[in-house]
Design an enzyme around this catalytic site. Sequence first.
Site: not given
Length: 926
Positions: A510, A513
């Site tokens: 997770d 980005e």
Amino acid sequence: MKSYQKMRTAAAQPSGCRLEEEGAAPRAAGRGKLAPWWVGSRLLVAAVLLSGVTVWVLRQVSRGWHLPAPPPKCLAVPQSHRFDCYPERRVVVTQELCESRGCCFVQGPAGSERGVPWCFYPRDFPSYALQSLNQTALGMAGLLVRAEKAYYPRDVEALRLDVHFETDTRLHVKITDAANPRYEVPLEVPPAMKRAENPIYSVEFSREPFGVLLRRRATGTVLLNTTVAPLIFADQFLQISTALPSPFLYGLGEHRTNLLHSLDWITLTLWARDVPPTESFNLYGAHPFYLVMEQGGDAHGVFLLNSNAMEVALQPAPALTWRTIGGILDFYIFLGPDPNMVIQQYQQVIGFPAMPPLWALGFHLCRWGYGSSNETWQTVKAMRNYQIPQDAQWNDIDYMDGYRDFTFDPDKFASLPSLVEDLHKHGQRYVMILDPGISSTNPHGSYWPFDEGLRQGLFINTTQGQPLIGQVWPGFTAFPDFSNQDTHQWWLENLRLFHAQVPFDGLWIDMNEPSNFMDGSEEGCPPGDLDSPPYTPAVLGDSLYAKTVCASAKQSASVHYNLHNLYGLMEAKATASALIQIRGKRPLIISRSTFPSQGRYSGHWLGDNQSQWKDMYYSIPGLLSFSLFGIPLVGADICGFSGSTSEELCTRWMQLGAFYPFARNHNTQNEKAQDPTAFSPAARTAMKDVLLTRYSLLPFLYTLFHRAHLQGDTVARPLFFEFPQDVATYGMDRQFLWGRSLLVTPVLEPGADAVLGYFPRGVWYDFYRGSAVNSSGETLKMSAPLEHLNLHVREGSILPTQKPGITSEASRGNPLRLIVALSQSGTAWGDLFWDDGESLDTFERGSYSYLVFNVTQNVFSSTVLHASAEATYVIIDTLSIFGVREPPSKVLLNGQEKPFSYLDSQVLTVSGLGLGLSQGFSLRWL
């Protein structure tokens, strides 16, 4: 009996658009040259000019203004064909600013269509000229030269053009600086070995202004026409436009949109960002690939291999403009000609997806906020108590000690190793979350992951060469540089040490980005063109470093400015490699951030959605889009992550989610539980029943994943993929198919006891009962009480199913039932891939079984094309044949008569076959 009510269906047509080409593609004006920019009749131009001038003059008079009328060449450009010359946001574009760029300025009237640019390119705007073009072994090479500077700094005056005819259905067009090397995406792509001999496309060039015209030979359809607007190639601003042959465009992720994009002046930004799925925002991943359906049912796809921040502007011409702020223009065009083949050809370039373990296709359960391993354990036990299928239990960040990676809370999660041991004893698996941010504030010597990463220099650095420090869940953090191969080894060592304590089976990566609770770093970002480039695409936060690290940060392979969109891919690659080395089995990795080729290493979930009906709907175009992107293992958080669900919403969402390729129920902390055991007996039973249906279909689903791994087939599939001639399917994203055979029609609104579903032409059989619907291409209204999900089997299909257990491990030893859905001509086909469910490279090593099923002239045959020992443990017990029009007098199995049953619904059932999977057989009915 199920009642069907016919409804009228309108063909999918974007507003103001028709399927026919409308002057979007100029024709060749002589050999090797196109008429520049737009081609139309002189009368039409004159009419537009005169009417435009008249309207403009009247408008200025009515306003009392005394501005000069725009030049005739500007008014000659139709609104839909105006390509934006001043795309900068948060700038009031004045006539002076616009004309300083040499562009047309025509201000729209009050109430005019939103999005139409006031500042746009005239037909004679300076561009590159094709100075030379030569034949090469693979195609052609050319030199492009610009005589006049463009308006962005460090304009590149001379460009190299390479056009490679790589295969008969794949064209590669590459444009880069002719004199200086530039950053290129470090993605493994197949090298072209020879020039295609019989390409199904033709390529033409306009010399001045330079442009590429790509046609499909069979139809003459123009697929690319880059003469519609000037090519700009500056150091940090690259722009190229093309006309589109139709308005039916898909892809260009990751965004929350309908499956079929609107071309109504929409801009889609590609820059990985941590933000809950929201319309118009750039989301977690970047996928610069689109697919277009052409008139007549052909399809093509275009992939821009570029990892820099970019945006794609869509307009109703129809046309599309790519804008990126780095790298090169590296295009692959895939000619299909059908949409399934386009996606296969795309994955031949980016790589086919990994074969998941069988248990990855079971039901997964998670939440943030279990609070302890004992509470997690209680949920698992409750699921077992109600005999509700579950293959894997997950934990979110609350299992960690101080939110630090590779730790678990010694108090609240003290029993975590015992929980994992218990899961394994029951044939279940354990998956945990892992974030890339590594806590940087622990006393030296107390946290090995940071100490060792610092010692080896494995973190992303500032421009000063020191680890960039941001802030994530554990507080101040450093970010591993996954572009450095040494980081992969460090990652492996950390995972190996933790696996020795908690033997996890899969990983959920997770925040990759990468996400940062700060903008840039604790010290901000330095001034300069990387963090503040001359042009910033329409990113959320209006800055490249908004809620991530500085674009100027240094990594081993390049600066973060170039590598940002690759961060999740590189972490997934390191994680997959580590899990394979630690466990020696196929890994399950689910990643939030993704980039082309991600499917080789991980699946994806659609992020932090909300417990709302619209979020449930948007999950369907989301999973279908990722099917186009070569990431078939995809799903959304069932019942929603944020907010509190309702029993009705969660029941309907469990029904839909049972047909996500990746099926996980997950919610946030401080909300009521939403696992199936938390609801009333009626809702719990409905959820259990649909999960049992999923588990019965695991042999079929597993075979679909094998075909995805082997040749790039999609698993969850839009209807138009199978019915490309049926324009009514082009905009459909409230239904979907598994493979070519199983139609899923969920309820997506509250309070409904019926659902509308479109049935393409042909016979469709009710999955549960075998009753038939013979459709001419109609929308039908079907009964859909809360406990029921409508499923239909397409004629001509054979589905391998199995008696379900409460885990995939328990199911895989159960007898098989083959569902045969006869076509109107009495034929059917299906297949089955079978192996041990978890070993590495079973197909490549030959450790598998593969069976093909056929029906023709009242004879069912099973042919074993490849066999392994695993097949000897399973039997085929039942054959259910839908669409047998006349009651048989007898049924013969390998020539021996067998008892059977026959229903008025034209379903023939033969049970008690007792046939080993490894033996072929035939069954005839007379």
